[in-house]
Enzyme design. Structure first.
Site, PDB file in Angstrom:
ATOM      1  N   CYS A   1       0.810  -1.219   0.000  1.00  0.00           N
ATOM      2  CA  CYS A   1       0.000   0.000   0.000  1.00  0.00           C
ATOM      3  C   CYS A   1       0.841   1.266   0.000  1.00  0.00           C
ATOM      4  CB  CYS A   1      -0.947  -0.014   1.201  1.00  0.00           C
ATOM      5  SG  CYS A   1      -2.307  -1.202   1.016  1.00  0.00           S
TER       6      CYS A   1
ATOM      7  N   SER B   1     -16.804  11.244   1.586  1.00  0.00           N
ATOM      8  CA  SER B   1     -15.930  11.199   2.762  1.00  0.00           C
ATOM      9  C   SER B   1     -14.679  10.349   2.550  1.00  0.00           C
ATOM     10  CB  SER B   1     -16.709  10.671   3.977  1.00  0.00           C
ATOM     11  OG  SER B   1     -17.113   9.327   3.774  1.00  0.00           O
TER      12      SER B   1
END
Length: 325
Positions: free
Chosen positions: A13, A43
């Site tokens: 990641c 969001s």
């Protein structure tokens, strides 16, 4: 053994597009509309959620990345656990996944790709999630992940914009994965406890949070604890207070950081949130670990569940989105 991590610039990641740059890309795009869309782009939550008939919601996500470890079987396990985590973070149950595979066919044998897929299938089976096909392309770098579809109760979702002042913050996995993965890529050293952490499903933590009535959570992955916590605090209109001494850190992570094994993604995470954080007396080492780019990290939960250390609390919004004490 061929070292898969040497065939990619980044790893896990930590190879994500930096969060600030990604927000610039998304700025100005039309937001999807419709009463059935429960969670979309607004969001920056972990997955999309659409309400369907029968009091059920569909949870959908996709996640893939370059090799985070050299062992192809472990890479597949890690990538699958990481993709499934987005569904768990929303309070959902994974139902079906499809493979996303990019492969440098002229430099890496297909036997390694088969091991990646086998590892992922094993973790998906542990999760009770069907793996049904997928898509593959030829690429200069190996990449693997999954698109996952799950089910959830739309009235019992865990969202990153539902935090309220007065609740504790709990973290279900220790930090330091980015640092240890960076060391592994540079030296070939293997850290079994890091692999065990990354391959552990967040299923039990998700169930425990739902049973405790938690309505706000997110998972901690490439943007680090501070990055994901900033998104949660910003979306919820609160300030997060973090007790740095209470945050669990993996063995060998501090030592590795002091020896210079810091992913570029972790430094970019810290740069992104720096203007929104009151660091208190925290030193650079602590801040880098709090911003460390995780791969298949834990759940950050606005509430308490058994076995997860409380690392802080949400309070009314102050001058900063995050305060370190």
């Amino acid at each position: 053994m061929m070292r898969l991590t040497q065939y990619a610039q980044g790893g896990g990641c930590a190879c994500k597009i930096p969060p600030g740059e990604l927000e610039d890309v998304l700025a100005g795009l039309a937001r999807p509309q419709g009463a059935d869309l429960v969670v979309g782009l607004d969001s920056g939550d972990d997955a999309a959620v659409v309400r369907i008939e029968g009091g059920t919601a569909i949870v959908s996500t996709a996640d893939f990345f370059t090799p985070v470890v050299d062992d192809p079987f472990d890479w597949g396990r890690i990538a699958a656990a990481n993709a499934l985590s987005d569904v768990y973070a929303m309070g959902g149950r994974p139902l079906m996944a499809i493979n996303l595979l990019c492969w440098p066919r002229e430099t890496l044998p297909y036997e390694l790709a088969r091991e990646v897929l086998r590892g992922a299938a094993e973790v998906a089976a542990d999760a009770g999630c069907h793996v049904a096909g997928g898509h593959s392309v030829v690429d200069v770098e190996p990449k693997y992940g999954m698109a996952v579809t799950g089910l959830a109760d739309p009235d019992r979702l865990m969202r990153n914009d539902a935090g309220v002042a007065g609740v504790p913050l709990s973290l279900t996995k220790p930090l330091g994965l980015g640092v240890l993965n960076n060391r592994h890529k540079a030296t070939g050293e293997v850290f079994p406890h890091a692999v065990a952490t990354m391959t552990a499903l967040n299923a039990a933590a998700s169930r425990a949070a739902l049973e405790a009535g938690v309505r706000c959570a997110t998972d901690v992955t490439g943007f680090g604890l501070l990055g994901h916590l900033f998104k949660l605090a910003r979306a919820s209109g609160v300030t997060a207070v973090v007790d740095a001494a209470a945050v669990p850190i993996l063995d060998d992570a501090r030592r590795s950081l002091r020896e210079g094994y810091v992913p570029g993604g972790s430094r970019r995470n810290l740069d992104w949130v720096a203007g929104h954080v009151d660091p208190g007396g925290a030193d650079e080492e602590t801040m880098l670990l709090l911003a460390d780019a995780q791969t298949s990290g834990g759940l950050l939960i606005a509430g308490e569940i058994p076995g997860a250390p409380v690392i802080g609390e949400l309070v009314p919004r102050g001058d900063h989105a995050i305060v370190i004490r």
